[in-house]
Design an enzyme around this catalytic site. Structure first.
Site, PDB file in Angstrom:
ATOM      1  CB  ALA A   1       9.312  -6.680  -0.916  1.00 33.97           C
TER       2      ALA A   1
ATOM      3  NE  ARG B   1      -6.952  -4.928   3.151  1.00 31.64           N
ATOM      4  CZ  ARG B   1      -6.441  -3.710   3.029  1.00 31.64           C
ATOM      5  NH1 ARG B   1      -5.642  -3.433   2.003  1.00 31.64           N
ATOM      6  NH2 ARG B   1      -6.704  -2.765   3.921  1.00 31.64           N
TER       7      ARG B   1
ATOM      8  CE  LYS C   1      14.822   1.979  -7.905  1.00 31.71           C
ATOM      9  NZ  LYS C   1      13.926   1.661  -9.044  1.00 31.71           N
TER      10      LYS C   1
END
Length: 322
Positions: free
Chosen positions: A16, A38, A98
């Site tokens: 990401a 976190r 995926k």
């Protein structure tokens, strides 16, 4: 001016941060609003290119946020179904890495939730948004190679890190779930065909595979693939017909593994190469998703298509481990 689709990212994975976060930021009609994590260190890495990013420490709080339209899920594979369902229940569109599920039967729950919510839910199968695959699909449908007789796919890389989630029990890892979705799904997308009988030879390490050789009999052509997380990096797809051959030399990680090239051989001594330098398939994926949310444009990779590739993975495990 149309307001952008506002994204929330559930989990600060390396992928990401390196690929999809920048793509969500760069895509037209898209804006990254918040990230749930976190880890202050991981959050700081996102702030390098998203300085106005809001950080939520709780995943559920992100789903409840009124300023979020869509959720991107890059969590470990075994958590995908849970958080896709939660996102839909919270009234958010959702794009999930995926495999969106570990088994084909689980996709039925996602389809039902998608349909009842009226929202878009999709697997992040970015290759179908790349022009090389759209072109390959077009050429096959036009009969450029004549009658398609055989398809060969290869996707391998080397990863023996015991800390990596792909190599850990109970995480839904292994080669077939990580990259087999490409070896199978690409063929389903390009041909609109579904396989009959399948055979497989697997090397299992606990509940995940490090090597898979799979063959399948489609109605009009045969299929063979090698997928492995213990071999030198290689990726190729070849569509072999009775009048020609199409070969994709960087079919899955175009621009990273190599430049996207489609080699077309249709007659003796006739060879054409089409190239797509500089295309970012992750950005194209986000733009297609936003267009579908905003305008109802049909999305190129539906949950029903996702189910087809997962069925091939399920069947590979069934026949390969027996």
């Amino acid at each position: 001016m149309t307001d952008p689709i506002r994204w929330g990212i559930v989990g600060a994975s390396n992928f990401a941060r390196k690929s999809m976060g920048p793509a969500l930021h760069a895509a037209r009609g898209s804006r990254v609003t918040a990230l749930a994590t976190r880890s202050s260190d991981k959050a700081a890495a996102f702030a390098d290119f998203l300085p106005d990013l809001r950080i939520e420490e709780d995943y559920d709080a992100l789903l409840r946020a009124d300023d979020i339209d869509a959720i991107y899920v890059p969590l470990p594979n075994h958590l995908h179904v849970e958080w896709v369902l939660k996102a839909l229940e919270a009234g958010k569109h959702v794009l999930c890495e995926k495999p969106i599920a570990l088994h084909a039967s689980e996709v039925d729950r996602l389809i039902a939730a998608r349909d009842s919510s009226g929202l878009l839910a999709a697997e992040a199968f970015m290759i179908v948004h790349h022009p090389q695959w759209q072109r390959a699909r077009q050429l096959l449908s036009e009969g450029t190679v004549g009658r398609l007789r055989h398809v060969e796919t290869t996707f391998t890389f080397f990863n023996d890190d015991p800390a990596n989630i792909r190599n850990r029990e109970g995480m839904g890892g292994g080669g077939l779930r990580d990259i087999g979705v490409y070896a199978f799904g690409s063929v389903l997308y390009a041909t609109d065909a579904r396989p009959g009988d399948m055979n497989a030879k697997l090397t299992m390490e606990g509940d995940w595979d490090s090597f898979a050789e799979v063959t399948a009999a489609f109605p009009d052509f045969t299929f063979h693939t090698v997928v492995s997380t213990r071999m030198a990096p290689r990726q190729r797809v070849v569509f072999h017909g009775d009048k020609g051959v199409l070969e994709l030399t960087a079919p899955f990680n175009a621009g990273t593994f190599d430049q996207a090239e489609l080699v077309i051989e249709t007659a003796m001594n006739t060879r054409t190469i089409e190239r797509w330098p500089g295309v970012n398939q992750y950005v194209l994926q986000v733009e297609a998703f936003c267009d579908s949310v905003r305008n109802g444009t049909p999305y190129a990779w539906t949950l029903e298509q996702t189910r087809g590739s997962l069925e091939m993975i399920d069947r590979s495990f069934e026949v390969g481990k027996g």
